[in-house]
Design a protein around this motif. Structure first.
Motif, PDB file in Angstrom:
ATOM      1  N   GLU A  98       0.828  -1.201   0.000  1.00  0.00           N
ATOM      2  CA  GLU A  98       0.000   0.000   0.000  1.00  0.00           C
ATOM      3  C   GLU A  98       0.868   1.259   0.000  1.00  0.00           C
ATOM      4  N   ARG A  99       1.857   1.306   0.881  1.00  0.00           N
ATOM      5  CA  ARG A  99       2.738   2.480   0.948  1.00  0.00           C
ATOM      6  C   ARG A  99       3.472   2.720  -0.362  1.00  0.00           C
ATOM      7  N   LEU A 100       3.968   1.636  -0.969  1.00  0.00           N
ATOM      8  CA  LEU A 100       4.679   1.779  -2.237  1.00  0.00           C
ATOM      9  C   LEU A 100       3.764   2.304  -3.342  1.00  0.00           C
ATOM     10  N   ALA A 101       2.558   1.791  -3.403  1.00  0.00           N
ATOM     11  CA  ALA A 101       1.613   2.247  -4.428  1.00  0.00           C
ATOM     12  C   ALA A 101       1.261   3.720  -4.226  1.00  0.00           C
ATOM     13  N   ILE A 102       1.024   4.118  -2.976  1.00  0.00           N
ATOM     14  CA  ILE A 102       0.700   5.514  -2.693  1.00  0.00           C
ATOM     15  C   ILE A 102       1.892   6.408  -3.011  1.00  0.00           C
ATOM     16  N   ARG A 103       3.071   5.980  -2.640  1.00  0.00           N
ATOM     17  CA  ARG A 103       4.272   6.776  -2.911  1.00  0.00           C
ATOM     18  C   ARG A 103       4.474   6.954  -4.412  1.00  0.00           C
ATOM     19  N   GLN A 104       4.311   5.880  -5.184  1.00  0.00           N
ATOM     20  CA  GLN A 104       4.474   5.969  -6.632  1.00  0.00           C
ATOM     21  C   GLN A 104       3.427   6.903  -7.241  1.00  0.00           C
ATOM     22  N   ALA A 105       2.198   6.792  -6.791  1.00  0.00           N
ATOM     23  CA  ALA A 105       1.140   7.658  -7.313  1.00  0.00           C
ATOM     24  C   ALA A 105       1.407   9.121  -6.949  1.00  0.00           C
ATOM     25  N   ALA A 107       4.268  10.453  -6.377  1.00  0.00           N
ATOM     26  CA  ALA A 107       5.459  10.906  -7.106  1.00  0.00           C
ATOM     27  C   ALA A 107       5.105  11.393  -8.507  1.00  0.00           C
ATOM     28  N   ARG A 108       4.008  10.891  -9.070  1.00  0.00           N
ATOM     29  CA  ARG A 108       3.606  11.309 -10.410  1.00  0.00           C
ATOM     30  C   ARG A 108       2.874  12.645 -10.420  1.00  0.00           C
ATOM     31  N   LEU A 109       2.501  13.146  -9.249  1.00  0.00           N
ATOM     32  CA  LEU A 109       1.844  14.455  -9.173  1.00  0.00           C
ATOM     33  C   LEU A 109       2.884  15.560  -9.279  1.00  0.00           C
ATOM     34  N   SER A 110       2.421  16.732  -9.700  1.00  0.00           N
ATOM     35  CA  SER A 110       3.330  17.881  -9.700  1.00  0.00           C
ATOM     36  C   SER A 110       3.633  18.233  -8.243  1.00  0.00           C
ATOM     37  N   PRO A 111       4.739  18.922  -7.989  1.00  0.00           N
ATOM     38  CA  PRO A 111       5.074  19.275  -6.599  1.00  0.00           C
ATOM     39  C   PRO A 111       3.961  20.058  -5.893  1.00  0.00           C
ATOM     40  N   ARG A 112       3.320  20.982  -6.593  1.00  0.00           N
ATOM     41  CA  ARG A 112       2.244  21.764  -5.982  1.00  0.00           C
ATOM     42  C   ARG A 112       1.038  20.888  -5.663  1.00  0.00           C
ATOM     43  N   GLN A 113       0.697  20.001  -6.610  1.00  0.00           N
ATOM     44  CA  GLN A 113      -0.424  19.094  -6.362  1.00  0.00           C
ATOM     45  C   GLN A 113      -0.116  18.184  -5.177  1.00  0.00           C
ATOM     46  N   ARG A 114       1.090  17.650  -5.159  1.00  0.00           N
ATOM     47  CA  ARG A 114       1.488  16.757  -4.071  1.00  0.00           C
ATOM     48  C   ARG A 114       1.415  17.474  -2.733  1.00  0.00           C
ATOM     49  N   ALA A 115       1.950  18.694  -2.689  1.00  0.00           N
ATOM     50  CA  ALA A 115       1.929  19.462  -1.437  1.00  0.00           C
ATOM     51  C   ALA A 115       0.492  19.780  -1.019  1.00  0.00           C
ATOM     52  N   ALA A 116      -0.322  20.200  -1.969  1.00  0.00           N
ATOM     53  CA  ALA A 116      -1.704  20.559  -1.645  1.00  0.00           C
ATOM     54  C   ALA A 116      -2.477  19.344  -1.133  1.00  0.00           C
ATOM     55  N   ARG A 147      -7.095  18.595  -8.985  1.00  0.00           N
ATOM     56  CA  ARG A 147      -6.340  17.915 -10.039  1.00  0.00           C
ATOM     57  C   ARG A 147      -5.504  16.761  -9.481  1.00  0.00           C
ATOM     58  N   GLY A 148      -4.936  16.973  -8.323  1.00  0.00           N
ATOM     59  CA  GLY A 148      -4.151  15.904  -7.694  1.00  0.00           C
ATOM     60  C   GLY A 148      -5.011  14.708  -7.344  1.00  0.00           C
ATOM     61  N   LEU A 149      -6.189  14.975  -6.763  1.00  0.00           N
ATOM     62  CA  LEU A 149      -7.088  13.873  -6.413  1.00  0.00           C
ATOM     63  C   LEU A 149      -7.600  13.148  -7.651  1.00  0.00           C
ATOM     64  N   GLU A 150      -7.880  13.901  -8.707  1.00  0.00           N
ATOM     65  CA  GLU A 150      -8.317  13.264  -9.954  1.00  0.00           C
ATOM     66  C   GLU A 150      -7.227  12.336 -10.485  1.00  0.00           C
ATOM     67  N   ALA A 151      -5.990  12.797 -10.428  1.00  0.00           N
ATOM     68  CA  ALA A 151      -4.877  11.972 -10.908  1.00  0.00           C
ATOM     69  C   ALA A 151      -4.710  10.724 -10.043  1.00  0.00           C
ATOM     70  N   LEU A 152      -4.849  10.888  -8.734  1.00  0.00           N
ATOM     71  CA  LEU A 152      -4.722   9.734  -7.839  1.00  0.00           C
ATOM     72  C   LEU A 152      -5.850   8.728  -8.066  1.00  0.00           C
ATOM     73  N   LEU A 160      -5.715  -0.745  -6.081  1.00  0.00           N
ATOM     74  CA  LEU A 160      -5.588  -1.142  -4.672  1.00  0.00           C
ATOM     75  C   LEU A 160      -6.967  -1.339  -4.049  1.00  0.00           C
ATOM     76  N   THR A 161      -7.874  -0.415  -4.334  1.00  0.00           N
ATOM     77  CA  THR A 161      -9.207  -0.499  -3.780  1.00  0.00           C
ATOM     78  C   THR A 161      -9.906  -1.752  -4.296  1.00  0.00           C
ATOM     79  N   GLU A 162      -9.741  -2.022  -5.581  1.00  0.00           N
ATOM     80  CA  GLU A 162     -10.368  -3.206  -6.164  1.00  0.00           C
ATOM     81  C   GLU A 162      -9.852  -4.484  -5.505  1.00  0.00           C
ATOM     82  N   ARG A 163      -8.582  -4.516  -5.164  1.00  0.00           N
ATOM     83  CA  ARG A 163      -7.987  -5.714  -4.561  1.00  0.00           C
ATOM     84  C   ARG A 163      -8.230  -5.787  -3.068  1.00  0.00           C
ATOM     85  N   GLY A 164      -8.858  -4.767  -2.514  1.00  0.00           N
ATOM     86  CA  GLY A 164      -9.161  -4.801  -1.089  1.00  0.00           C
ATOM     87  C   GLY A 164      -8.077  -4.227  -0.223  1.00  0.00           C
TER      88      GLY A 164
END
Length: 166
Positions: A98-105, A107-116, A147-152, A160-164
């Motif tokens: 879970e942590r790895l998947a969240i971190r990877q997702a 990381a794909r956001l822009s810095p501002r999106q990630r911070a927000a 935009r960040g939430l849409e990307a996530l 992850l949600t589908e797999r439980g």
């Protein structure tokens, strides 16, 4: 008397009243207990600053704001399905996966999106506070967060949600 002893005594004295307030807001005993525990946990981090003032008022504010924050968050809860998921999740590695998947997702956001997104949801800060921290307008925070939430949501986190896995 140490700050820890002071805090323990305060919790014992205010637990029932705080749980009652939490129940009045949630109308659910389990959620009320969780809300009260969350509020006391949050209070602990500010205890040294508020213990000589009005900690009861500060605690009530925490309970109310935590409840309202949780009401704004969309939780889908459990989603029943006709068949169990095909992917078997190893209970020993689920948190790591879970942590790895969240971190990877993230990381794909822009810095501002990630911070927000992080400041709004992980740190539970208001849009105004996040705007002040990022040096931008509240509208910009809303835009970056949306935009960040849409990307996530479009990312592997849906898998992850589908797999439980939360």
């Amino acid at each position: 008397m140490t700050a820890e002893d002071d805090f323990d005594e305060f919790v014992r004295a205010r637990w029932t009243v705080t749980a009652r307030l939490a129940y009045a807001l949630t109308l659910d005993h389990q959620k009320a207990e969780d809300l009260a525990q969350d509020a006391f946990t949050k209070l602990w981090f500010h205890w040294r600053k508020v213990r000589d003032g009005n900690p009861e008022a500060y605690l009530r504010k925490i309970v109310a704001s935590t409840f309202l924050s949780s009401r704004r968050r969309r939780w889908l809860g459990e989603r029943p399905t006709e068949t169990p998921p095909e992917t078997v999740v190893d209970p020993e590695t689920v948190q790591v996966d879970e942590r790895l998947a969240i971190r990877q997702a993230m990381a794909r956001l822009s810095p501002r999106q990630r911070a927000a997104v992080y400041l709004r949801y992980a740190e539970d800060l208001s849009e105004r506070t996040v705007a002040d921290l990022l040096g931008c307008s509240v509208g910009a925070v809303k835009q970056h967060t949306r935009r960040g939430l849409e990307a996530l949501r479009a990312d592997d986190l849906a898998d992850l949600t589908e797999r439980g896995i939360r």
